[in-house]
Design a protein around this motif. Structure first.
Motif, short mmCIF file in Angstrom:
data_model
loop_
_atom_site.label_atom_id
_atom_site.label_comp_id
_atom_site.label_asym_id
_atom_site.label_seq_id
_atom_site.Cartn_x
_atom_site.Cartn_y
_atom_site.Cartn_z
N ARG A 252 0.68 -1.46 0.21
CA ARG A 252 -0.14 0.03 -0.19
C ARG A 252 0.89 1.51 0.06
O ARG A 252 0.14 2.64 -0.75
CB ARG A 252 -0.93 -0.15 1.36
N GLN A 253 1.69 1.68 0.46
CA GLN A 253 2.78 2.46 1.02
C GLN A 253 3.90 2.58 -0.35
O GLN A 253 3.50 3.71 -1.01
CB GLN A 253 4.00 2.48 1.65
N ARG A 254 3.85 1.30 -1.10
CA ARG A 254 4.57 1.74 -2.53
C ARG A 254 3.66 2.32 -2.77
O ARG A 254 3.84 3.36 -4.24
CB ARG A 254 5.15 0.48 -3.01
N PHE A 255 2.20 1.98 -3.74
CA PHE A 255 1.59 2.55 -4.71
C PHE A 255 0.91 3.85 -4.41
O PHE A 255 0.53 4.33 -4.80
CB PHE A 255 0.42 1.67 -4.46
N ARG A 256 1.07 3.83 -2.60
CA ARG A 256 0.72 5.34 -2.57
C ARG A 256 1.47 6.53 -2.72
O ARG A 256 1.74 7.56 -3.42
CB ARG A 256 0.34 5.87 -0.50
N ASP A 257 3.11 6.37 -2.61
CA ASP A 257 4.10 7.07 -3.23
C ASP A 257 4.33 6.77 -5.04
O ASP A 257 5.32 8.20 -5.48
CB ASP A 257 5.61 6.11 -2.71
N ALA A 258 3.63 6.26 -5.40
CA ALA A 258 3.17 6.58 -7.32
C ALA A 258 2.35 6.70 -7.68
O ALA A 258 2.04 6.82 -8.39
CB ALA A 258 3.22 4.70 -7.64
N ASP A 259 1.03 6.80 -6.32
CA ASP A 259 -0.38 7.89 -6.66
C ASP A 259 -0.80 7.01 -7.09
O ASP A 259 -1.61 7.21 -8.31
CB ASP A 259 0.44 9.31 -7.24
N ILE A 260 -0.52 4.97 -7.08
CA ILE A 260 -1.82 4.98 -7.82
C ILE A 260 -2.85 4.84 -6.41
O ILE A 260 -2.60 3.99 -5.59
CB ILE A 260 -1.04 3.68 -8.03
N SER A 261 -3.81 4.44 -7.07
CA SER A 261 -4.73 3.78 -5.77
C SER A 261 -5.48 2.28 -6.15
O SER A 261 -5.68 2.10 -7.45
CB SER A 261 -6.43 4.93 -6.09
N THR A 262 -5.28 1.42 -5.27
CA THR A 262 -5.14 -0.26 -5.40
C THR A 262 -6.18 -0.98 -3.96
O THR A 262 -6.07 -0.21 -3.55
CB THR A 262 -4.10 -1.04 -5.15
N ALA A 263 -6.87 -1.49 -4.28
CA ALA A 263 -7.08 -2.69 -3.64
C ALA A 263 -7.18 -4.35 -3.46
O ALA A 263 -6.87 -4.09 -3.95
CB ALA A 263 -8.82 -1.77 -3.67
N LEU A 264 -6.50 -4.06 -1.96
CA LEU A 264 -5.90 -5.04 -2.38
C LEU A 264 -6.39 -6.79 -0.59
O LEU A 264 -7.27 -5.96 0.35
CB LEU A 264 -4.44 -4.92 -1.33
N GLY A 265 -5.99 -7.40 -1.37
CA GLY A 265 -7.16 -8.95 -0.11
C GLY A 265 -5.97 -9.98 -0.59
O GLY A 265 -5.59 -10.04 -1.06
N ALA A 266 -5.45 -10.16 0.50
CA ALA A 266 -5.27 -11.21 0.85
C ALA A 266 -5.82 -12.85 1.25
O ALA A 266 -6.36 -12.64 2.55
CB ALA A 266 -3.69 -11.01 1.51
#
Length: 302
Positions: A252-266
């Motif tokens: 999530r932090q890496r995507f925030r830094d890249a300004d990419i909004s994602t949803a994650l599930g595991a």
């Protein structure tokens, strides 16, 4: 040559030749940039086989062979003890090497490697050399066909836009997971891809997809797959389920830094995976809950 699997056909050629001419070994070394690597072999049951991890041979250590290939595609070394006295720079790599026939394997200007028949009987040396020279062309055709089939197979398992594996690649990868080892399956969806395509154009949307794949691909010791559209999957070996929250937060932090909004599930599975679709459904359900929170939060801010 009619074998539907080129490597099987090649192995049959080595076996038939070795038995016919009574060799100790028949070896095919594949040429790489700076070395040659043992790729296929036939060995007499009467000798000690070469190690399974037979080390690549630096080309500089067999330089004189390649000098001879420049003048003749196939040649015979009848006495290696005498040969090494004349060419001490060419180091021996095969045990009990007394004599050999060597033939360069090439086709239409493309070099693939070399065939080596080890210790054929002296009385059959000339006939064996002629046959090996002929077979080298057939071996070249089989290696070329093998490479074409590998490229086609890889193309069918790789997403062309991102260069990572697709769903077919995932299904094959799952079959090769290490038994009794745990893996985290992270399902990811890119938020707002349709909006990006509609407002900024498909080039911007493609850039968003490639950026997502690049971030996932940077995760150490993980395999990444594009499942289609804006959905991705990451497969990572773990020691404990306790590692999963930290993995998700780092993503999530890496995507925030890249300004990419994602949803994650595991979810966590243990190999072998009997029902990959059930595992994917569980990770997808977790991802959907994360996506719902994202849109609820955005609605509250608006």
């Amino acid at each position: 040559m009619r074998d539907p699997e080129p490597t099987s056909g090649l192995q049959k050629i080595l076996t038939s030749y070795g038995r016919r001419f009574g060799c100790d070994r028949v070896l095919f070394f594949e040429e790489k940039r700076d070395d040659i690597r043992l790729a296929y072999r036939w060995e007499s049951p009467d000798i000690l086989p070469l190690a399974a991890d037979f080390a690549p041979v630096p080309r500089r250590e067999v330089a004189h062979f390649y000098e001879r290939f420049a003048h003749k595609n196939t040649f015979v070394v009848r006495n290696f003890h005498e040969y090494w006295r004349k060419h001490p720079q060419d180091a021996p790599h095969i045990p009990n090497l007394q004599s050999a026939i060597l033939s360069r394997v090439n086709l239409d200007g493309q070099a693939y490697g070399l065939l080596e028949a080890v210790n054929p009987p002296a009385e059959q040396m000339d006939d064996a050399a002629q046959v090996l020279a002929t077979l080298s062309r057939f071996v070249a055709i089989l290696i070329r066909n093998r490479d074409v089939m590998r490229r086609l197979d890889r193309a069918g398992k790789v997403d062309q836009m991102t260069g990572i594996y697709n769903r077919r690649g995932l299904l094959e990868s799952v079959e090769h997971l290490i038994p009794d080892v745990s893996y985290a399956i992270v399902f990811l969806d890119v938020n707002g891809l349709k909006h990006t395509n509609d407002t900024l154009g498909h080039k911007a949307g493609d850039k968003l997809i490639r950026g997502t794949a690049s971030i996932l691909r940077s995760v150490p010791s993980a395999a990444t797959f594009r499942m289609g559209g804006d959905e991705f999957l990451l497969l990572k070996r773990i020691e404990s389920e306790d590692e999963v929250p930290a993995l998700l937060e780092k993503l999530r932090q890496r995507f925030r830094d890249a300004d990419i909004s994602t949803a994650l599930g595991a979810t966590v599975v243990r190999a072998p995976i009997d029902d990959i679709d059930a595992a994917l459904a569980e990770a997808d359900a977790q991802m959907y809950e994360d996506k719902k929170k994202h849109y609820e939060s955005r609605h509250e801010r608006e």
